[in-house]
Scaffold this motif. Structure first.
Motif, PDB file in Angstrom:
ATOM      1  N   GLU A   1     -54.581   2.873 111.320  1.00  0.00           N
ATOM      2  CA  GLU A   1     -53.337   2.108 111.429  1.00  0.00           C
ATOM      3  C   GLU A   1     -52.198   3.028 111.846  1.00  0.00           C
ATOM      4  OE1 GLU A   1     -50.560  -1.236 109.299  1.00  0.00           O
ATOM      5  OE2 GLU A   1     -51.950  -0.114 108.045  1.00  0.00           O
TER       6      GLU A   1
ATOM      7  N   ARG B   1     -48.166   2.574 112.888  1.00  0.00           N
ATOM      8  CA  ARG B   1     -47.131   1.540 112.861  1.00  0.00           C
ATOM      9  C   ARG B   1     -45.750   2.191 112.766  1.00  0.00           C
ATOM     10  NH1 ARG B   1     -45.527  -2.033 108.367  1.00  0.00           N
ATOM     11  NH2 ARG B   1     -43.519  -1.181 108.983  1.00  0.00           N
TER      12      ARG B   1
ATOM     13  N   PHE C   1     -41.385   2.459 107.691  1.00  0.00           N
ATOM     14  CA  PHE C   1     -40.948   1.398 106.791  1.00  0.00           C
ATOM     15  C   PHE C   1     -39.466   1.088 107.001  1.00  0.00           C
ATOM     16  CE2 PHE C   1     -44.326   3.079 103.732  1.00  0.00           C
ATOM     17  CZ  PHE C   1     -45.207   2.045 104.023  1.00  0.00           C
TER      18      PHE C   1
ATOM     19  N   TYR D   1     -38.980   1.307  99.844  1.00  0.00           N
ATOM     20  CA  TYR D   1     -40.215   1.851 100.404  1.00  0.00           C
ATOM     21  C   TYR D   1     -40.244   3.384 100.365  1.00  0.00           C
ATOM     22  CZ  TYR D   1     -40.328  -2.855 102.381  1.00  0.00           C
ATOM     23  OH  TYR D   1     -40.300  -4.212 102.551  1.00  0.00           O
TER      24      TYR D   1
ATOM     25  N   SER E   1     -41.983   1.932  95.110  1.00  0.00           N
ATOM     26  CA  SER E   1     -42.980   1.353  96.010  1.00  0.00           C
ATOM     27  C   SER E   1     -44.403   1.583  95.543  1.00  0.00           C
ATOM     28  CB  SER E   1     -42.823   1.942  97.418  1.00  0.00           C
ATOM     29  OG  SER E   1     -43.247   3.301  97.443  1.00  0.00           O
TER      30      SER E   1
ATOM     31  N   SER F   1     -46.889   5.052  99.901  1.00  0.00           N
ATOM     32  CA  SER F   1     -47.173   4.375 101.164  1.00  0.00           C
ATOM     33  C   SER F   1     -48.561   3.753 101.200  1.00  0.00           C
ATOM     34  CB  SER F   1     -47.006   5.351 102.341  1.00  0.00           C
ATOM     35  OG  SER F   1     -47.829   6.486 102.162  1.00  0.00           O
TER      36      SER F   1
ATOM     37  N   GLU G   1     -48.256   0.526  99.057  1.00  0.00           N
ATOM     38  CA  GLU G   1     -47.384  -0.435  99.728  1.00  0.00           C
ATOM     39  C   GLU G   1     -48.029  -0.987 100.989  1.00  0.00           C
ATOM     40  OE1 GLU G   1     -44.832  -2.803 101.527  1.00  0.00           O
ATOM     41  OE2 GLU G   1     -44.511  -2.103  99.477  1.00  0.00           O
ATOM     42  N   LYS G   2     -48.568  -0.124 101.820  1.00  0.00           N
ATOM     43  CA  LYS G   2     -49.031  -0.561 103.135  1.00  0.00           C
ATOM     44  C   LYS G   2     -50.511  -0.908 103.151  1.00  0.00           C
ATOM     45  CE  LYS G   2     -48.481  -1.699 107.255  1.00  0.00           C
ATOM     46  NZ  LYS G   2     -49.490  -2.712 106.970  1.00  0.00           N
ATOM     47  N   ASN G   3     -51.331  -0.118 102.471  1.00  0.00           N
ATOM     48  CA  ASN G   3     -52.770  -0.228 102.699  1.00  0.00           C
ATOM     49  C   ASN G   3     -53.556  -0.850 101.561  1.00  0.00           C
ATOM     50  OD1 ASN G   3     -52.049   2.690 104.271  1.00  0.00           O
ATOM     51  ND2 ASN G   3     -52.979   1.044 105.439  1.00  0.00           N
TER      52      ASN G   3
ATOM     53  N   LEU H   1     -53.739   6.562 108.298  1.00  0.00           N
ATOM     54  CA  LEU H   1     -52.426   5.919 108.362  1.00  0.00           C
ATOM     55  C   LEU H   1     -51.417   6.876 108.965  1.00  0.00           C
ATOM     56  CD1 LEU H   1     -50.363   3.655 107.567  1.00  0.00           C
ATOM     57  CD2 LEU H   1     -50.069   4.893 105.398  1.00  0.00           C
TER      58      LEU H   1
ATOM     59  N   LEU I   1     -47.240   6.692 109.972  1.00  0.00           N
ATOM     60  CA  LEU I   1     -46.006   5.901 109.910  1.00  0.00           C
ATOM     61  C   LEU I   1     -44.890   6.480 110.773  1.00  0.00           C
ATOM     62  CD1 LEU I   1     -45.972   5.293 106.050  1.00  0.00           C
ATOM     63  CD2 LEU I   1     -46.235   3.522 107.786  1.00  0.00           C
TER      64      LEU I   1
ATOM     65  N   ARG J   1     -53.587  -1.764 114.247  1.00  0.00           N
ATOM     66  CA  ARG J   1     -54.565  -1.545 113.179  1.00  0.00           C
ATOM     67  C   ARG J   1     -55.907  -1.910 113.787  1.00  0.00           C
ATOM     68  NH1 ARG J   1     -52.916  -4.920 109.126  1.00  0.00           N
ATOM     69  NH2 ARG J   1     -52.577  -3.504 107.347  1.00  0.00           N
TER      70      ARG J   1
END
Length: 404
Positions: free
Chosen positions: A210, A212, A215, A220, A226, A229, A232-234, A287, A289, A304
């Protein structure tokens, strides 16, 4: 607080948290309400609303022609401590057709204090989109009152808080719906069907990458608020892996840190995670970010992508928004497409809220349980611990972390 004792044709929704994600839910709720099963103009029915053809001539009806005219959600109460957020979300509800003049309803009532929302708000169900670290305190009184709740992921920032939510949900008369929208995403539902059909034989490995945008500003960037990460994200991805793997996670190892976002934050901006299951399946997740992309790079706007490897073949996602999977075996090449739905996350947000409303009406059960949420959180929190301590973290049968 006085939720309705029954669920009429029109289902009233309370919102806890009125930020960006809450407004996504508002748009999908009203998209559901405004779906026209037969169409207002009889001349348009055959072209724009083919459902009658399926009812007349087909033995079965696919999901995308489902009649949702009985689902009439309306937003009646909004809580957020931020005045601007409340006003923006109420304005969106009115823009979408809620409020005065729409079936003689008053506009959504805004609350600046949660206690008043609980005591004075009128709603059949509540959608919780507040920051992660607030979920337990927000959800606890709702479940104790037997209110039906859809709660955004992750459910909490610690495994102990997950345990309390599991216990609260088991005692509550209300529905507790975990918002893992990847379970409602048409592409991943199609994937689950393909794996169930053994098109790649026995599953052995899963890979996810992923990339992206960073945030949004806010909670976040604080680990305590959070959960990190990877939580929160995965937690979405770890839940998807758990759902599709016949087994439980037993060990997790991760590497990561802060490469770009290093100031005024204690949250990692990249990670590589490896998960081992008791069935022998291994899964990995990358991941990032901080990759540079955006409107100036329309051909590379983040993605993703997944690859599932089995004893007989490979299923590879097509990261172009088509909701398709490519199958490769020694003698077979085939592409499987999933039914498209309107709305965000490839239609997952629309389908998720449709399913939640069906659960509120007692017609369905949630696709994921609070225990499923803890299982996904155990991987994410274990991976964060692995990055911090440089160790392999073991996960026991209760989805708690074991340390030496």
């Amino acid at each position: 607080m006085s939720p309705s004792s029954s669920h009429p044709r029109e289902t009233s929704i309370g919102l806890v948290g009125a930020g960006r994600r809450a407004r996504t839910h508002v748009r999908e709720l009203f998209r559901l309400r405004d779906q026209e099963y037969l169409g207002q103009n009889p001349d348009d029915r055959l072209l724009d609303h083919p459902q009658p053809l399926y009812e007349t001539y087909a033995g079965t009806r696919p999901d995308w022609v489902e009649d949702v005219s009985d689902l009439r959600p309306t937003v009646t109460a909004v809580f957020d401590p931020d005045e601007e957020a409340r006003a923006t979300t109420v304005a969106l509800c009115l823009e979408c057709g809620d409020g005065a003049g729409a079936d003689d309803r008053d506009e959504p009532r805004a609350f600046d204090a949660y206690e008043r929302f609980l005591e004075e708000g009128e709603y059949d169900a509540v959608v919780v989109s507040s920051p992660n670290h607030t979920h337990l305190d927000v959800v606890r009184p709702l479940l104790e009152r037997g209110v039906d709740v859809l709660c955004e992921k992750p459910l909490a920032t610690t495994l102990e808080d997950h345990d309390e939510l599991v216990a609260l949900a088991s005692r509550s008369d209300g529905v507790f719906y975990v918002a893992f929208n990847m379970r409602s995403h048409p592409s991943y539902r199609r994937l689950a069907d393909l794996l169930e059909a053994d098109v790649i034989g026995e599953l052995g490995m899963i890979s996810c990458r992923e990339v992206r945008m960073p945030f949004p500003d806010g909670h976040y960037y604080t680990q305590a608020e959070s959960g990190g990460s990877l939580l929160e994200k995965n937690c979405h991805d770890f839940d998807l892996m758990n759902w599709l793997v016949d087994g439980d996670p037993t060990r997790v190892c991760a590497f990561g840190g802060q490469h770009v976002f290093t100031e005024n934050t204690d949250v990692n901006d990249h990670a590589v995670v490896i998960v081992e299951y008791d069935s022998g399946v291994r899964a990995s997740l990358d991941l990032c970010l901080y990759a540079p992309y955006g409107e100036q790079n329309p051909e590379y706007r983040g993605y993703r992508d997944y690859v599932f490897r089995g004893t007989e073949g490979i299923l590879e996602g097509v990261p172009d928004g088509s909701n398709a999977w490519k199958l490769y075996t020694r003698r077979r090449r085939e592409t499987f497409e999933a039914t498209g739905f309107p709305g965000g996350h490839g239609g997952g947000d629309y389908v998720q809220l449709r399913n939640f409303l069906r659960c509120v009406r007692g017609e369905e059960a949630p696709p994921a349980t609070p225990t499923d949420a803890k299982k996904a959180a155990a991987i994410a929190i274990g991976a964060e611990r692995s990055i911090r301590d440089g160790t392999i973290v073991e996960i026991d049968s209760n989805y708690d972390l074991l340390f030496e």
